[in-house]
Structures are given as C-alpha cells and as structure tokens.
Design a protein around this motif. Structure first.
Motif, PDB file in Angstrom:
ATOM      1  N   GLY A   1       0.804  -1.220   0.000  1.00 29.79           N
ATOM      2  CA  GLY A   1       0.000   0.000   0.000  1.00 29.79           C
ATOM      3  C   GLY A   1       0.831   1.260   0.000  1.00 29.79           C
ATOM      4  N   ALA A   2       2.132   1.165   0.335  1.00 25.25           N
ATOM      5  CA  ALA A   2       2.974   2.361   0.381  1.00 25.25           C
ATOM      6  C   ALA A   2       3.336   2.850  -1.012  1.00 25.25           C
ATOM      7  CB  ALA A   2       4.254   2.070   1.182  1.00 25.25           C
ATOM      8  N   ASP A   3       3.480   1.927  -1.969  1.00 23.65           N
ATOM      9  CA  ASP A   3       3.877   2.299  -3.333  1.00 23.65           C
ATOM     10  C   ASP A   3       3.090   1.415  -4.298  1.00 23.65           C
ATOM     11  OD1 ASP A   3       5.052   2.761  -5.789  1.00 23.65           O
ATOM     12  OD2 ASP A   3       7.110   2.691  -5.037  1.00 23.65           O
ATOM     13  N   PRO A   4       2.119   1.989  -5.027  1.00 17.89           N
ATOM     14  CA  PRO A   4       1.293   1.177  -5.929  1.00 17.89           C
ATOM     15  C   PRO A   4       2.102   0.440  -7.001  1.00 17.89           C
ATOM     16  CG  PRO A   4       0.307   3.335  -5.588  1.00 17.89           C
ATOM     17  CD  PRO A   4       1.659   3.387  -4.959  1.00 17.89           C
ATOM     18  N   LYS A   5       3.162   1.098  -7.527  1.00 15.49           N
ATOM     19  CA  LYS A   5       3.978   0.443  -8.555  1.00 15.49           C
ATOM     20  C   LYS A   5       4.718  -0.761  -7.991  1.00 15.49           C
ATOM     21  CE  LYS A   5       4.655   4.441 -11.581  1.00 15.49           C
ATOM     22  NZ  LYS A   5       5.643   5.325 -12.250  1.00 15.49           N
ATOM     23  N   LEU A   6       5.228  -0.626  -6.777  1.00 17.51           N
ATOM     24  CA  LEU A   6       5.917  -1.752  -6.150  1.00 17.51           C
ATOM     25  C   LEU A   6       4.916  -2.849  -5.786  1.00 17.51           C
ATOM     26  CD1 LEU A   6       8.493  -3.008  -5.162  1.00 17.51           C
ATOM     27  CD2 LEU A   6       8.238  -1.768  -2.999  1.00 17.51           C
ATOM     28  N   ASP A   7       3.709  -2.453  -5.389  1.00 15.24           N
ATOM     29  CA  ASP A   7       2.673  -3.452  -5.109  1.00 15.24           C
ATOM     30  C   ASP A   7       2.397  -4.301  -6.349  1.00 15.24           C
ATOM     31  OD1 ASP A   7       2.463  -2.430  -2.591  1.00 15.24           O
ATOM     32  OD2 ASP A   7       0.654  -1.256  -2.984  1.00 15.24           O
ATOM     33  N   GLU A   8       2.273  -3.633  -7.499  1.00 14.72           N
ATOM     34  CA  GLU A   8       2.029  -4.366  -8.746  1.00 14.72           C
ATOM     35  C   GLU A   8       3.212  -5.264  -9.087  1.00 14.72           C
ATOM     36  OE1 GLU A   8       0.245  -3.239 -13.056  1.00 14.72           O
ATOM     37  OE2 GLU A   8       2.124  -2.225 -12.546  1.00 14.72           O
ATOM     38  N   ALA A   9       4.439  -4.749  -8.878  1.00 10.16           N
ATOM     39  CA  ALA A   9       5.638  -5.535  -9.185  1.00 10.16           C
ATOM     40  C   ALA A   9       5.700  -6.794  -8.332  1.00 10.16           C
ATOM     41  CB  ALA A   9       6.888  -4.676  -8.979  1.00 10.16           C
ATOM     42  N   VAL A  10       5.395  -6.670  -7.062  1.00 14.72           N
ATOM     43  CA  VAL A  10       5.425  -7.831  -6.169  1.00 14.72           C
ATOM     44  C   VAL A  10       4.374  -8.852  -6.590  1.00 14.72           C
ATOM     45  CG1 VAL A  10       5.037  -8.583  -3.792  1.00 14.72           C
ATOM     46  CG2 VAL A  10       6.379  -6.530  -4.240  1.00 14.72           C
TER      47      VAL A  10
END
Length: 441
Positions: A395-404
C-alpha cells in the motif's frame, strides 16, 4: 561438375616455385627462420620439418634478417637448421557439403570422413561489407523461447552478446537457440572448449535436429593460441560463404573471451606491450573487426545473425572484453549465477539485458506490454532486499505493489517455450494479469 571445378581451382592455385628456409634461433616460444624474410608476409603459414613429425607455424614478425614464427603445436625436439617451407597466406574453401560436419580451423575434418573443398577459397580475415551498402536489420525471428520472442527480441542481422560466468547454462542456451532460431544454416564456433565437451555438445546438447543444419568449427583448449584464434575467423568465413549465397545464417561463437585471450598470447609473444589487464592495445580492433563482419549483408545477399558469448569472471561486466563488445553489438543478454543457483533456467537477468532491436521490432501494443513487464521486474529488483527482509509494506507504493504481485508470474514466464511469436505474446499477456486475490484486495 562442382567437384571438377574445385579440382581445377586447386590445380590453378599450385605454385611453380616453392620457398624454403632454415631454423636460425629458438627462444621464448618464437622460432627465427632464415631465408624467408624477403618473400614472406606477416600472417603467412610455414611448415617446419622435424625428424619425426612436422609442425605448422604462423609468421608474427619480420626483421631484415629473419622471419619470426610462432608454432601451432609443441616444438619440443626442434633443432637449429631444421627445414621450413613457406605456405603463404592460409585460406579456407567451404561448400554446401560442409553442413552437418565438424571441422577444425584449417578446414580439415574432425569426424573422420572425407571433406570436399569448395571451388573458391576464401581468406580467413577480410573486410566487413561496406557500411553504406548494408541492409537494415530484418524481420523478427522466432526462437522457441518466450523471453527472446518478447522482452529480448532477435531480428535477422542482429548481433547479440551473451554474457555469462562458467556453469550458468550458457552452452544449453546456445544449443536451444541453434535448434529454435529460424535460419537456413547454423555455424557454431567452439573456441577453446574442453575436448570432452565436443561430442557431448554434438550428440546430446545440440542433437540430430540441430546438427542437420549446422557446421561446427572446433578448436579445443589444448590447441595452440594460433589455432584457437583462427577458429573464430574460420567460422566467420564459413558464415560469409553461405550469406553470399543469399541464405540467412545464424552464427554462434563460444566464446569471444577465449578468442581474445588467444590473441593476447600471440601479441605478447610477438612483442606487443600489454595494456589493461594484460590485453594488448590491438585486441580492441581485433574483436570489433570480427563483430563487424557479422550482421546484415548488402542488397542481394543474406544476413548473418550472430550471438557471441562472453565469459565474465565473477560477473564483472566491466572487464575489457565485455566492455568492448557491449558497446559494439546490437544488444546483450546477461546470465546471472544467483538466478541459476535457485534453479531457474535460462538464468536470464531481464533487467540487466537489452535488445537494441526495440522498439522497432515490436508493434505499439507489444511495446507497451514489454515496457510494463520490464518496469515491474526493475521495480522488484530495486527493492528485493527490502522485500525479502520483510520490510515491504503493501500500500505504500502502488507500482511496487504491482511488481510484487506480478513477479512470480514473470519469473516463470522467462522459462517458457513457445511455438511462435504470437503465442509468446499471449503468454506474456497472461503473465501481466494481476492475480484475482490482488485485484480484490
């Protein structure tokens, strides 16, 4: 008819006069010959006769009084006064019958079967096609592997570097490309490989399907540096023969590092001063001149699509040969040991790899898919230590959420095979769909 023409060519090439010299001095691996310095040139071959055998050699230097020769084999037992015959500049004469065969860098068979010679001999070293007359890169080539059909596309006439340490699946990947890439002829240069690996590569790794359209030029690690260096030139000359017939040739050279190391031994023996990490200054031009001979041909001829493998010690991409080739070629693929150690093959590090055929090689929608996949893999790589340490908070970084969310699917995608490029992009599209659990959350 072709055989008669080849015989006629060989008869016409016979010299009326033969030139002989004598061994004058032997020191530090160099042999000085007296009597040939007025008629020989640098790069010419000689044949030295010993009491029990003969050894070849190459002239690497000339003085007003002698020709300096580096032997192609063990010259133990050679004595002053031994006779040497000048063979002049070596040539190779490939023909269509070489397909399916294994030869050495001098054009002699290694599979114990007679090898016909082509009608027109070719020099080992020649100029690249004129730059202004060369065609542009051609169409995208299916490879049989989804990652190379999409994220790292290969096009006709492209020159790609394969950067890898030892034992990370380089030979296996090359064999898959030899079997899977669409080409009329495959030419494989095995430079400085271990002797036991040749038969294993031919019978198991490459297989009958791959061998049926291949020419293998092999110089094992026990051969002299002259022969190992000539292996790359011989393979390129064979590829150029088929290219000039209008065929699409896939050239696999394994490895350019050993080609450069062989040149280093020769250059240092000839007196050239060492430079960075012991390589002489001439190694840069030697490697780039070889690479430039590959690529698109002129109008009316075929193309040479080349994949040059580079051994990188300790994954050091800044070592001299890796640095020279990375700036010369049309893309590079990095195989990572850490990826191989966790059991994922091919161990391609997509983030560190690039194909310079993009974006032209793909359609706009395909480029958008490629950009999204690379962005996700890059974001995951940047934060991987934090993720594995448990410091990642969703939830802190939407782009990183998608990457994970996408990483496991994209990591699996790299291992997939495919029958064509269209299927490869369908597989990539599936890998880029967020899992239902992530979408609902």
């Amino acid at each position: 008819m072709d055989q008669l023409k080849a015989i006629a060519e060989r008869i016409s090439a016979l010299r009326v006069a033969r030139h002989f010299g004598r061994v004058q001095a032997i020191r530090a691996g160099l042999i000085s010959l007296q009597g040939l310095n007025r008629c020989a040139s640098v790069g010419d071959r000689v044949m030295i006769r010993m009491p029990d055998r003969r050894i070849g050699g190459e002239i690497v230097g000339l003085t007003p009084h002698a020709a300096e020769v580096l032997a192609e084999g063990n010259h133990e037992g050679l004595s002053i006064g031994a006779e040497a015959e000048l063979l002049f500049s070596p040539e190779i004469a490939p023909c269509d019958a070489w397909i399916g065969r294994i030869i050495d860098p001098l054009g002699e068979p290694l599979d114990d079967r007679p090898l016909p010679r082509g009608a027109v001999p070719r020099p080992f070293r020649c100029e690249a096609p004129p730059a202004v007359q060369r065609k542009r890169l051609g169409e995208r080539l299916p490879t049989g592997m989804a990652v190379f059909d999409t994220l790292l596309p290969l096009v006709a006439g492209q020159r790609l570097g394969l950067f890898a340490g030892s034992g990370v699946g380089k030979s296996t990947l090359l064999s898959k490309l030899a079997r899977g890439v669409r080409a009329d002829v495959v030419v494989i240069a095995m430079i400085g490989e271990r002797g036991r690996e040749l038969r294993e590569f031919v019978e198991n790794t490459l297989g009958a399907q791959g061998m049926a359209r291949s020419v293998i030029v092999a110089a094992t690690s026990d051969r002299s540096p002259l022969i190992r260096r000539r292996c790359a030139w011989a393979a390129m000359a064979v590829a150029e023969y088929f290219r000039d017939q209008g065929k699409h040739v896939l050239l696999l050279a394994d490895s350019i590092t050993r080609f450069a190391e062989a040149h280093r031994e020769i250059a240092l023996a000839a007196g050239e001063p060492p430079s960075f990490r012991g390589f002489p200054p001439s190694v840069s031009n030697m490697v780039m001149a070889l690479a430039e001979r590959a690529g698109p041909g002129i109008e009316g001829s075929g193309d040479i699509t080349a994949i040059f493998s580079v051994l990188v010690a300790a994954s050091d991409m800044e070592e001299p040969i890796a640095d020279i080739l990375r700036g010369t070629l049309d893309g590079h693929v990095v195989l990572d040991r850490a990826i191989a150690e966790r059991g994922r093959f091919p161990a391609v590090d997509v983030v560190k790899s690039v194909s310079r055929s993009l974006p032209d090689a793909a359609l706009p929608e395909e480029n958008r898919m490629i950009a999204r996949a690379r962005a996700a893999l890059g974001a995951y790589a940047e934060s991987e230590l934090m993720i594995r340490a448990g410091l990642y908070s969703r939830g802190a970084d939407p782009k990183l959420d998608e990457a994970v969310s996408l990483y496991p699917q994209l990591d699996d995608f790299v291992t997939l095979g495919s029958k064509d490029i269209a299927q490869s992009f369908k597989l990539l599209d599936q890998a880029l769909r967020l899992p239902a659990s992530r979408v609902s959350s």
